[in-house]
Design an enzyme around this catalytic site. Sequence first.
Site, PDB file in Angstrom:
ATOM      1  N   LYS A   1      -7.911  13.919   4.000  1.00  0.00           N
ATOM      2  CA  LYS A   1      -6.947  12.819   4.071  1.00  0.00           C
ATOM      3  C   LYS A   1      -6.176  12.959   5.372  1.00  0.00           C
ATOM      4  CE  LYS A   1      -6.110  12.692  -0.937  1.00  0.00           C
ATOM      5  NZ  LYS A   1      -6.537  11.309  -1.216  1.00  0.00           N
ATOM      6  N   ARG A   2      -5.506  11.864   5.787  1.00  0.00           N
ATOM      7  CA  ARG A   2      -4.637  12.011   6.950  1.00  0.00           C
ATOM      8  C   ARG A   2      -3.560  13.044   6.630  1.00  0.00           C
ATOM      9  NH1 ARG A   2       0.174   8.859   6.455  1.00  0.00           N
ATOM     10  NH2 ARG A   2       0.093   7.419   4.687  1.00  0.00           N
TER      11      ARG A   2
ATOM     12  N   THR B   1      -8.678   6.499  -1.987  1.00  0.00           N
ATOM     13  CA  THR B   1     -10.062   6.033  -2.131  1.00  0.00           C
ATOM     14  C   THR B   1     -11.058   7.172  -1.928  1.00  0.00           C
ATOM     15  OG1 THR B   1      -9.988   5.270   0.179  1.00  0.00           O
ATOM     16  CG2 THR B   1      -9.662   3.611  -1.546  1.00  0.00           C
TER      17      THR B   1
ATOM     18  N   LYS C   1     -14.775   8.085  -3.933  1.00  0.00           N
ATOM     19  CA  LYS C   1     -16.042   8.418  -3.266  1.00  0.00           C
ATOM     20  C   LYS C   1     -16.548   9.780  -3.725  1.00  0.00           C
ATOM     21  CE  LYS C   1     -14.167   5.949   0.662  1.00  0.00           C
ATOM     22  NZ  LYS C   1     -13.412   6.117   1.922  1.00  0.00           N
TER      23      LYS C   1
ATOM     24  N   HIS D   1       0.802  -1.227   0.000  1.00  0.00           N
ATOM     25  CA  HIS D   1       0.000   0.000   0.000  1.00  0.00           C
ATOM     26  C   HIS D   1       0.834   1.275   0.000  1.00  0.00           C
ATOM     27  CE1 HIS D   1      -4.146  -1.463   0.488  1.00  0.00           C
ATOM     28  NE2 HIS D   1      -3.620  -2.456   1.178  1.00  0.00           N
TER      29      HIS D   1
ATOM     30  N   LYS E   1       0.868  14.314   1.065  1.00  0.00           N
ATOM     31  CA  LYS E   1      -0.527  14.559   0.671  1.00  0.00           C
ATOM     32  C   LYS E   1      -0.789  16.046   0.461  1.00  0.00           C
ATOM     33  CE  LYS E   1      -2.287  10.324   2.788  1.00  0.00           C
ATOM     34  NZ  LYS E   1      -2.832   9.653   1.592  1.00  0.00           N
TER      35      LYS E   1
END
Length: 836
Positions: free
Chosen positions: A571-572, A679, A683, A380, A577
């Site tokens: 997101k975390r 993900t 969504k 991952h 990110k």
Amino acid sequence: MGTKQASKSPASTESSDFSKLLQQYGCGPVQFTGTDVALYERHLLFDNVIGNDAATPRSQFEAFARSVRDILSQRWVLTEKTTERQNPKRLYYLSMEFLIGRSLANNVTNLLLDHAANDAVRHKQLNWIDLVEQEPDAALGNGGLGRLAACFMESAATMQLPAMGYGLRYEYGLFKQGIQDGWQVEQPDNWLRTQDPWEVARPDEKVEIRLNCSFEVCGGSLRAVPGRSSSLIGVPFDRPVVGYGGKTINTLRLWSARAPDDFDFQEFSGGDFVGALAQTLSAESLTRVLYPDDTTSMGQGLRFVQEYFLVACSLADLVRRFRRGNTEWSAFPAKTAIQLNDTHPSMAVPELMRILLDEAHLGWDEAWDITKATLAYTNHTLLPEALEKWPLAWFKIALPRQLEIVLEINRRLVDEARSRFPGEEGRIQSVSLVEDGTQPKIRMANLAIVGSHSTNGVAAIHSGLLRTTTVKDLAELFPERFNNKTNGVTPRRWLLLANPALSRAITGVIGDKWITDLSQLSGLKPFAADRSFRNTFLQVKREAKSQFADWLKRSSGLTVNPDTIFDCHIKRIHEYKRQMLMALRIVVLYNRLRANPDLEMAPRTFFFGGKAAPAYHLAKLMIKFINNLAGTIDGDPVVRGRLKVVFLPEYCVSLAERLIPASDVSNQISTAGYEASGTSNMKLMMNGALTVGTRDGATIEMAEEAGEENFFLFGLTAEQVAASRSWYNPEWHYENEPETRAALDLIFSDHFSRNEPGVFAPLRDMLLTNGDFYMHLADLTSYVHAHEQLAALYADENAWAQKAILNIASSGKFSSDRTISEYAAGIWGVQPCSVP
């Protein structure tokens, strides 16, 4: 039954449809509510010893949830009996996280009990939303890894695959996130403080796990005592995983750690209470929290034992299941598929070998062939720091037999590598399971790859980079093992349940087959040009935004304008990110409005959501900056009402179910080459948000499905990031891009930290002094330009709606049903097992 469906006209519980469902679930002629002997009334009285007139919201929730569990229980038992009787190949999914969220509304929806539940809500004059809010999110995960596992389990049940999930029953989960003076504060997330109505304890199926060390209290801390063996008891707690339509109800089994029943009574009666109970304290601490603080050796050691505990309990249990219906060990791979969700369960390799060698008494070659044929591994991450490595010394202290097996695997691996790469010692070292150094370590990703027959990435770009960069030499040694399985999400929770109004609109024009075959959404494409359907979409989106704004006001007191663009980054919190990239864009817009208050600009509300790891100080500083930015903008009359920034604390599944349907814009802005898949991007696309993103993770494939003309892609590609790494200099952007310079100067002038001068100096170090590793400044101008194009489109609501509908219509590939079908066919060899 979604959280927004309480006003839907209900059908009577006496209807023929409900009777048919009860017959399917084996419940007999019972009523959900309405009489003294109905399910709800009996649970309220006999479980809580309370009458309806004195029922609290919590007791109402428990009675309602247990009534739903009553309806599914016989089908749950029948699913397990059918699997045992037919003895098909079965999937076991091992994951340290299962971020399942709340279960009540999801189970009602998947059991097709919406009408019955609505009727019960009306009859008992219950508030459905208040009822749902009584259930805490199950604190069994943190982010995408756990949410993916939950989606996979739901899809497997919907597709009637014989599957079982294995995880840990964390008592406190990660942490509950609060914000104080702009800073993240962590508080215990005691989600099990009240009894969970879904779980079923199975103490009769406990397993005993042996360690080669024990624990004692020393200076107020627990420390390992080598050479003195001890035991841990794994007690399973089962939760139902309801497939859509209620045909198959699989099991998620979560292990809770306990000490053996005995303790040193003499020590206890002599007054050393803590010392006598040291083993109990250490055992029960094991499943207390998700991700203990890994900045200390004690926290790392706890994590190490957690991972072994999950693996050992789960393998003992699934081997026990296998042996009930099979006598020949050679049949094990034909009856058992074990999927390792990331590196955390990699100890399954030596543990399964130990079982086959020491308990089944097989020879090495046969045991090794069985192990490889049974295990499969999903990677991952491409981040080197996330590819776990555990000190060899810890294996030696706690798991010496497993270490012997790992070293023998490595000896044979190195011999094979030397024959393939003669004279190339660098490549030999890279494939080795042991990383040499002053403290040798076991490379868990290498172990998982070598000990399994399949290694998959989770998006096409990620799988390619995994093979060509991250584990290049292992991929050349075992090329046939590497493959891609692009992630997906379940449309039942993330569209049908989360966005009932949009779901009804979709069903109204293409029917409801999309619920279990998301590729059917392609039938929406002609309706993107239909003015009536575009108007319907715009109305649905506006209502979702209004509902979110109302909820936010009720729950936090914050006011947002639903007529602004809802611009989201959820997101975390992590540098790659790039929450800071979005924050920099906001500062650019802020500067433009300060310089020209009459500038025409569509009003925007920027939402951030995510948690920072407790020891990740730079990520926590980013949260602080976002909150300070929000406060400064709110206090500036020039921009008030035109820009608003909101950091949403305690971002979780339930919050996502509210925000995602309301979102207009999805920011997928990781540095290209660093996001495995994502993900939330799927969504958001599924719910009609438009994506502004880099060419990274699954966003690339999403744009391919919808057409790049319906996306807003920007920034460096993964190849460009890699090629410019040696010479990239963020100072060039600071010196040559006026808006970049102005934004940074404003931040570092303490404009957003007037009462805390210098607090954001580490952000200067990240973005400038230390070289801007994740290339925020390289992409900032391109990112701002992409949003300018998006804003121009937003001004034309028909053109906006058309692109949004085309995105929904193109999201069919990103169902977890499709992903699971690919795993089942290409990796597991698992077939559906229909339950009569």
